[in-house]
Design an enzyme around this catalytic site. Sequence first.
Site, PDB file in Angstrom:
ATOM      1  N   ASP A 293       0.868  -1.170   0.000  1.00 43.61           N
ATOM      2  CA  ASP A 293       0.000   0.000   0.000  1.00 43.61           C
ATOM      3  C   ASP A 293       0.908   1.225   0.000  1.00 43.61           C
ATOM      4  O   ASP A 293       1.594   1.491   0.991  1.00 43.61           O
ATOM      5  CB  ASP A 293      -0.902  -0.019   1.236  1.00 43.61           C
ATOM      6  CG  ASP A 293      -1.810   1.200   1.328  1.00 43.61           C
ATOM      7  OD1 ASP A 293      -1.710   2.110   0.470  1.00 43.61           O
ATOM      8  OD2 ASP A 293      -2.625   1.259   2.273  1.00 43.61           O
TER       9      ASP A 293
ATOM     10  N   SER B 275       1.770  11.643 -17.151  1.00 45.32           N
ATOM     11  CA  SER B 275       0.631  11.807 -18.050  1.00 45.32           C
ATOM     12  C   SER B 275       0.879  13.047 -18.896  1.00 45.32           C
ATOM     13  O   SER B 275       1.663  13.930 -18.520  1.00 45.32           O
ATOM     14  CB  SER B 275      -0.661  11.974 -17.239  1.00 45.32           C
ATOM     15  OG  SER B 275      -1.735  12.409 -18.062  1.00 45.32           O
TER      16      SER B 275
ATOM     17  N   TYR C  22      -6.129  15.744 -10.269  1.00 51.39           N
ATOM     18  CA  TYR C  22      -5.313  14.710 -10.909  1.00 51.39           C
ATOM     19  C   TYR C  22      -4.182  15.342 -11.713  1.00 51.39           C
ATOM     20  O   TYR C  22      -3.023  14.917 -11.631  1.00 51.39           O
ATOM     21  CB  TYR C  22      -6.188  13.840 -11.814  1.00 51.39           C
ATOM     22  CG  TYR C  22      -5.432  12.735 -12.512  1.00 51.39           C
ATOM     23  CD1 TYR C  22      -5.054  11.591 -11.812  1.00 51.39           C
ATOM     24  CD2 TYR C  22      -5.099  12.832 -13.864  1.00 51.39           C
ATOM     25  CE1 TYR C  22      -4.351  10.577 -12.444  1.00 51.39           C
ATOM     26  CE2 TYR C  22      -4.402  11.827 -14.498  1.00 51.39           C
ATOM     27  CZ  TYR C  22      -4.033  10.693 -13.788  1.00 51.39           C
ATOM     28  OH  TYR C  22      -3.334   9.691 -14.417  1.00 51.39           O
TER      29      TYR C  22
ATOM     30  N   LYS D 262       0.114  15.076 -11.418  1.00 51.25           N
ATOM     31  CA  LYS D 262       1.013  14.741 -12.525  1.00 51.25           C
ATOM     32  C   LYS D 262       2.008  15.866 -12.796  1.00 51.25           C
ATOM     33  O   LYS D 262       3.157  15.610 -13.177  1.00 51.25           O
ATOM     34  CB  LYS D 262       0.201  14.408 -13.775  1.00 51.25           C
ATOM     35  CG  LYS D 262      -0.671  13.158 -13.627  1.00 51.25           C
ATOM     36  CD  LYS D 262       0.164  11.941 -13.248  1.00 51.25           C
ATOM     37  CE  LYS D 262      -0.693  10.676 -13.145  1.00 51.25           C
ATOM     38  NZ  LYS D 262       0.112   9.477 -12.796  1.00 51.25           N
TER      39      LYS D 262
END
Length: 277
Positions: A53, A133, A146, A150
């Site tokens: 994790d 990304s 998000y 990135k």
Amino acid sequence: MTIKGSIALVTGASSGIGEATAQRLAQAGYRVYGTSRRGASLPRREFEMLPLDVTSDESVGAATSELMRLEGRIDVLVNNAGFGVAPAGAEESSMEQAKAIFETNFFGLIRMTRAVLPHMRRQGQGRIINIGSVLGFLPMPYGALYAATKHAIEGYSESLDHELRTRGIRVSVIEPAYTKTKFDANFLAPDAELEEYRAVRTSLDEVLAKVMASADQPSVVAEVVLQAARAARPKLRYPAGGLGNRLRLLRRFAPAGLVDAGIRKDLRLDASRAMRS
């Protein structure tokens, strides 16, 4: 890098890009360990699975120690584990949700890097490959959190590569565009939805559904990871797929106003505004 005898560790390898990457590295000759929170290995995989994790210091430490006990070295770390929030306004996520996505996508990457680096430094070599990304260099309206994780990965990776290259360790970022995985099916819903954003959320869901129909397969990204892992002179950034390469060129050479207008047109943002008025 020499592949024979090299050990690779891939986080988030139970599906999608992580699974495809672990599989491709194994096919190329690496001894590969994937990770997931459950850790159980499914049939027909060519790599082992470890429970891990990335949001837990104890879990990261235990998995790294176990891999060192089993193999005695770690040559390649692929930081892939992460999740996103469904398209929504930035203010539709609470502070708790904002912290949660950074905890996994960015701080999880830092935990893994800090756990592995001492072993790579002792070895005098290693590769750290972070799955970023195109959103790391392009804005994503209604995907601000998000995209922010990135962007953070881009900055962290570039700084880290400067620090480590004289120690025989290189850092690279892989920049895929839309990829066909279960990732979008596992989006978290925004936890503070506002009626003011309902129409644009509906519109973006339709746009993204059409785009995903022609998205790249995870194997496209996995091939680029392999390229970065075994390159004699690795690059810092590797766009993945045709769209990823085109967007990188667009960002580099096109006027800012043109890029801005293209984003709004592709996502039908001004059409959404017309629907509200």
